[in-house]
Design a protein around this motif. Structure first.
Motif, mmCIF file in Angstrom:
data_model
loop_
_atom_site.group_PDB
_atom_site.id
_atom_site.type_symbol
_atom_site.label_atom_id
_atom_site.label_comp_id
_atom_site.label_asym_id
_atom_site.label_seq_id
_atom_site.Cartn_x
_atom_site.Cartn_y
_atom_site.Cartn_z
ATOM 1 N N SER A 183 8.158 -5.483 -2.559
ATOM 2 C CA SER A 183 8.006 -6.769 -3.264
ATOM 3 C C SER A 183 7.306 -7.801 -2.373
ATOM 4 O O SER A 183 6.482 -8.597 -2.845
ATOM 5 C CB SER A 183 9.377 -7.301 -3.710
ATOM 6 O OG SER A 183 10.186 -7.589 -2.580
ATOM 7 N N ARG A 184 7.613 -7.793 -1.087
ATOM 8 C CA ARG A 184 6.957 -8.710 -0.156
ATOM 9 C C ARG A 184 5.463 -8.372 -0.049
ATOM 10 O O ARG A 184 4.610 -9.268 0.007
ATOM 11 C CB ARG A 184 7.610 -8.635 1.228
ATOM 12 C CG ARG A 184 9.021 -9.222 1.277
ATOM 13 C CD ARG A 184 9.625 -9.029 2.674
ATOM 14 N NE ARG A 184 11.012 -9.440 2.734
ATOM 15 C CZ ARG A 184 11.449 -10.661 3.058
ATOM 16 N NH1 ARG A 184 10.559 -11.612 3.328
ATOM 17 N NH2 ARG A 184 12.725 -10.944 3.101
ATOM 18 N N LYS A 185 5.165 -7.082 0.013
ATOM 19 C CA LYS A 185 3.765 -6.640 0.103
ATOM 20 C C LYS A 185 2.960 -7.104 -1.108
ATOM 21 O O LYS A 185 1.811 -7.547 -0.975
ATOM 22 C CB LYS A 185 3.695 -5.123 0.238
ATOM 23 C CG LYS A 185 4.148 -4.591 1.583
ATOM 24 C CD LYS A 185 4.084 -3.062 1.590
ATOM 25 C CE LYS A 185 4.653 -2.490 2.872
ATOM 26 N NZ LYS A 185 4.656 -1.012 2.861
ATOM 27 N N HIS A 186 3.556 -7.000 -2.304
ATOM 28 C CA HIS A 186 2.862 -7.432 -3.528
ATOM 29 C C HIS A 186 2.576 -8.932 -3.489
ATOM 30 O O HIS A 186 1.498 -9.382 -3.889
ATOM 31 C CB HIS A 186 3.702 -7.084 -4.763
ATOM 32 C CG HIS A 186 3.518 -5.663 -5.219
ATOM 33 N ND1 HIS A 186 2.389 -5.230 -5.886
ATOM 34 C CD2 HIS A 186 4.321 -4.570 -5.068
ATOM 35 C CE1 HIS A 186 2.509 -3.932 -6.152
ATOM 36 N NE2 HIS A 186 3.664 -3.508 -5.653
ATOM 37 N N ARG A 187 3.567 -9.703 -3.006
ATOM 38 C CA ARG A 187 3.376 -11.147 -2.917
ATOM 39 C C ARG A 187 2.267 -11.494 -1.907
ATOM 40 O O ARG A 187 1.421 -12.364 -2.148
ATOM 41 C CB ARG A 187 4.683 -11.811 -2.475
ATOM 42 C CG ARG A 187 4.675 -13.330 -2.663
ATOM 43 C CD ARG A 187 5.713 -14.048 -1.828
ATOM 44 N NE ARG A 187 5.315 -14.097 -0.420
ATOM 45 C CZ ARG A 187 5.927 -13.415 0.548
ATOM 46 N NH1 ARG A 187 6.968 -12.634 0.277
ATOM 47 N NH2 ARG A 187 5.503 -13.516 1.790
ATOM 48 N N GLU A 204 -6.386 -11.260 8.687
ATOM 49 C CA GLU A 204 -5.944 -12.625 8.972
ATOM 50 C C GLU A 204 -5.430 -13.288 7.689
ATOM 51 O O GLU A 204 -4.393 -13.960 7.698
ATOM 52 C CB GLU A 204 -7.092 -13.450 9.556
ATOM 53 C CG GLU A 204 -7.421 -13.099 10.990
ATOM 54 C CD GLU A 204 -8.481 -14.008 11.593
ATOM 55 O OE1 GLU A 204 -8.970 -14.906 10.872
ATOM 56 O OE2 GLU A 204 -8.800 -13.834 12.768
ATOM 57 N N ALA A 205 -6.164 -13.106 6.588
ATOM 58 C CA ALA A 205 -5.753 -13.696 5.299
ATOM 59 C C ALA A 205 -4.393 -13.165 4.883
ATOM 60 O O ALA A 205 -3.547 -13.922 4.372
ATOM 61 C CB ALA A 205 -6.803 -13.378 4.232
ATOM 62 N N MET A 206 -4.147 -11.871 5.105
ATOM 63 C CA MET A 206 -2.856 -11.273 4.738
ATOM 64 C C MET A 206 -1.720 -11.828 5.601
ATOM 65 O O MET A 206 -0.629 -12.111 5.107
ATOM 66 C CB MET A 206 -2.928 -9.748 4.859
ATOM 67 C CG MET A 206 -3.759 -9.079 3.767
ATOM 68 S SD MET A 206 -3.781 -7.276 3.889
ATOM 69 C CE MET A 206 -5.364 -6.980 4.692
ATOM 70 N N ILE A 207 -1.988 -12.006 6.897
ATOM 71 C CA ILE A 207 -0.947 -12.540 7.789
ATOM 72 C C ILE A 207 -0.649 -13.995 7.428
ATOM 73 O O ILE A 207 0.507 -14.425 7.417
ATOM 74 C CB ILE A 207 -1.376 -12.407 9.268
ATOM 75 C CG1 ILE A 207 -1.461 -10.919 9.642
ATOM 76 C CG2 ILE A 207 -0.384 -13.116 10.188
ATOM 77 C CD1 ILE A 207 -2.088 -10.646 11.008
ATOM 78 N N TYR A 208 -1.696 -14.770 7.103
ATOM 79 C CA TYR A 208 -1.485 -16.168 6.701
ATOM 80 C C TYR A 208 -0.694 -16.258 5.391
ATOM 81 O O TYR A 208 -0.085 -17.298 5.094
ATOM 82 C CB TYR A 208 -2.828 -16.886 6.539
ATOM 83 C CG TYR A 208 -3.441 -17.328 7.849
ATOM 84 C CD1 TYR A 208 -2.725 -18.115 8.745
ATOM 85 C CD2 TYR A 208 -4.745 -16.941 8.191
ATOM 86 C CE1 TYR A 208 -3.281 -18.520 9.954
ATOM 87 C CE2 TYR A 208 -5.318 -17.344 9.398
ATOM 88 C CZ TYR A 208 -4.577 -18.135 10.274
ATOM 89 O OH TYR A 208 -5.125 -18.527 11.467
ATOM 90 N N SER A 209 -0.702 -15.182 4.598
ATOM 91 C CA SER A 209 0.035 -15.170 3.324
ATOM 92 C C SER A 209 1.501 -14.774 3.511
ATOM 93 O O SER A 209 2.275 -14.773 2.555
ATOM 94 C CB SER A 209 -0.627 -14.202 2.337
ATOM 95 O OG SER A 209 -1.934 -14.633 2.028
ATOM 96 N N MET A 210 1.879 -14.417 4.746
ATOM 97 C CA MET A 210 3.275 -14.065 5.028
ATOM 98 C C MET A 210 4.104 -15.326 5.292
ATOM 99 O O MET A 210 3.570 -16.363 5.667
ATOM 100 C CB MET A 210 3.351 -13.169 6.278
ATOM 101 C CG MET A 210 2.697 -11.811 6.134
ATOM 102 S SD MET A 210 2.802 -10.911 7.711
ATOM 103 C CE MET A 210 1.848 -9.429 7.282
#
Length: 452
Positions: free
Chosen positions: A403-407, A383-389
């Motif tokens: 690069s998106r994955k790192h961000r 959930e935290a990873m999806i909210y960071s998208m």
């Protein structure tokens, strides 16, 4: 659930029974000893255990069982039937007055049993059934009791009647009834004061309320965590005030749960509902047969379905199904599905109702508390990873690049490897859904492992 330890012990007994081709009377007696120990360890009333074992043993050593093709399975069946009988056999509803007549329900219980919260939960149940309940603050002693009821009543969308702390509870109840008549409330629920222990003042106050207004149902709230003491409290309340039914709270916690197995046999009064969590929706109607199935590790699919129907947004579920069929499942949908699971009690709440999670005879999949906890932590990280998208990334999973994955990893506070794992699991889930959709149209079966 409260019965996890009891379930595990009973499953071990049944596993030994099923491993034997034929049963001797000595085998049955040994199994009964183990079941007796397990029930006593779960804090079930001693006399109740004694009668239960006697009934099971008498039936289990009968000719039909001992000479049957599968005697071990028959003993399990008998234990299940006797458990159901012990808890009341049939489901009992709260008796309401006919037509438009007002039903007055008085809630009683010791301090700390969760009475005020349970009162609000019950009001919510009635509201869902199309009733117009009125909550009444009759606890004028405990600090913030009135405020707590008002907050919970507001959350449930139910009116709360209060006259503050300077009036007698009996007079508050009388005024509330007049208010209900003028405002078309058809159920009045009195939240009375609790004490740390049963005392004469408490009983006198409850009796005064009953003398002042006609109380149609007196419901006692007991705490499963107090074990046999809860049953003793129920017996004392019934003797001095008279109760019509019981609600057992905190049955989701790490408790022994013996109260739920003892209260009907000791008091003769049925369990109406059980509290299975802290949320205002976490109040389940008590079904003896379903509870027996849970205790024996057979699951409770019917309660799971009802929970899903109550908690899951039907339109959202339909949209999700359509997107799955069209293979348009994105990270927003992934997030929505985890949130729906949370509403239903999380991973542990769902697994506890599924048959085979620690199934009889050891043939089912046993999920440990540690595994469940780790799965829920993993879900929280997802959930935290999806909210960071970004919104675009959530809607279009194909945009994902290094690069998106790192961000995303940086934003969620996780290692890049966890983002890669989550993306891989998401893609596998999409493949599995696509495969299932093909199967529905007559396509070949696809073999994909579950993403969790």
């Amino acid at each position: 659930m409260a019965f996890d330890s009891l379930t595990e012990k009973l499953q071990n007994v049944f596993k030994n029974l099923r491993s034997k081709g034929r049963l001797t009377e000595a085998d049955v007696k040994e199994a009964m000893k183990e079941i007796k120990r397990a029930l006593l360890a779960a804090d079930v009333n001693f006399k109740v255990v004694k009668d239960f074992i006697k009934n099971v043993q008498e039936r289990a050593v009968g000719q039909d069982v001992m000479n049957g093709l599968n005697p071990g399975q028959m003993v399990i069946k008998i234990v299940n039937e006797e458990l159901v009988k012990l808890m009341g056999s049939t489901t009992t509803e709260i008796q309401l007055q006919p037509g438009k007549a007002i039903t007055v329900i008085m809630m009683a219980g010791l301090q700390g049993a969760g009475k005020t919260t349970t009162t609000a939960k019950l009001a919510g149940k009635f509201k869902l059934k199309g009733k117009k309940p009125l909550l009444v603050a009759c606890d004028v002693y405990r600090p913030a009791a009135i405020k707590q009821l008002q907050i919970n009543g507001e959350k449930q969308g139910v009116e709360v009647f209060s006259m503050g702390e300077n009036h007698k509870p009996a007079n508050i109840a009388k005024a509330a009834l007049e208010h209900a008549k003028k405002n078309d409330n058809n159920i009045v629920i009195l939240d009375t004061a609790g004490r740390l222990h049963v005392d004469e003042d408490m009983m006198q106050e409850l009796q005064e309320i009953k003398e002042t207004v006609e109380v149609h149902q007196t419901i006692l709230v007991i705490d499963a965590m107090t074990g046999q003491d809860a049953v003793n409290v129920a017996a004392e309340f019934d003797q001095k005030v008279g109760i019509d039914g019981v609600i057992v709270t905190k049955l989701d916690g790490d408790t022994r749960g013996g109260a739920a197995l003892s209260v009907k046999a000791v008091t003769g009064k049925p369990i109406l509902y059980v509290g299975m969590g802290e949320k205002l929706s976490d109040l389940e109607q008590f079904y003896p047969s379903r509870m027996a199935s849970r205790i024996l590790g057979m699951g409770d699919v019917l309660s799971l379905i009802e929970k899903a129907e109550a908690e899951i947004d039907e339109d959202q579920a339909k949209q999700l199904t359509q997107k799955m069929k069209k293979n348009q499942f994105d990270y927003n949908d992934f997030l929505a599905s985890t949130q729906q699971m949370k509403k239903m009690g999380g991973m542990s709440g769902i697994l506890g109702m599924l048959p085979g999670m620690g199934a009889l005879g050891g043939k089912g999949l046993k999920i440990s508390d540690e595994q469940t906890s780790e799965a829920e932590k993993q879900m929280a990280r997802m959930e935290a990873m999806i909210y960071s998208m970004t919104p675009e990334e959530r809607e279009n999973p194909d945009l994902m690049n290094p690069s998106r994955k790192h961000r995303i990893a940086k934003g969620a506070g996780v290692d890049i490897s966890q983002v890669n794992r989550m993306v891989k699991q998401f893609n596998e889930m999409k493949k599995m859904m696509k495969s299932m959709n093909k199967m529905g149209r007559g396509g070949k079966k696809g073999k994909f492992r579950l993403p969790f």
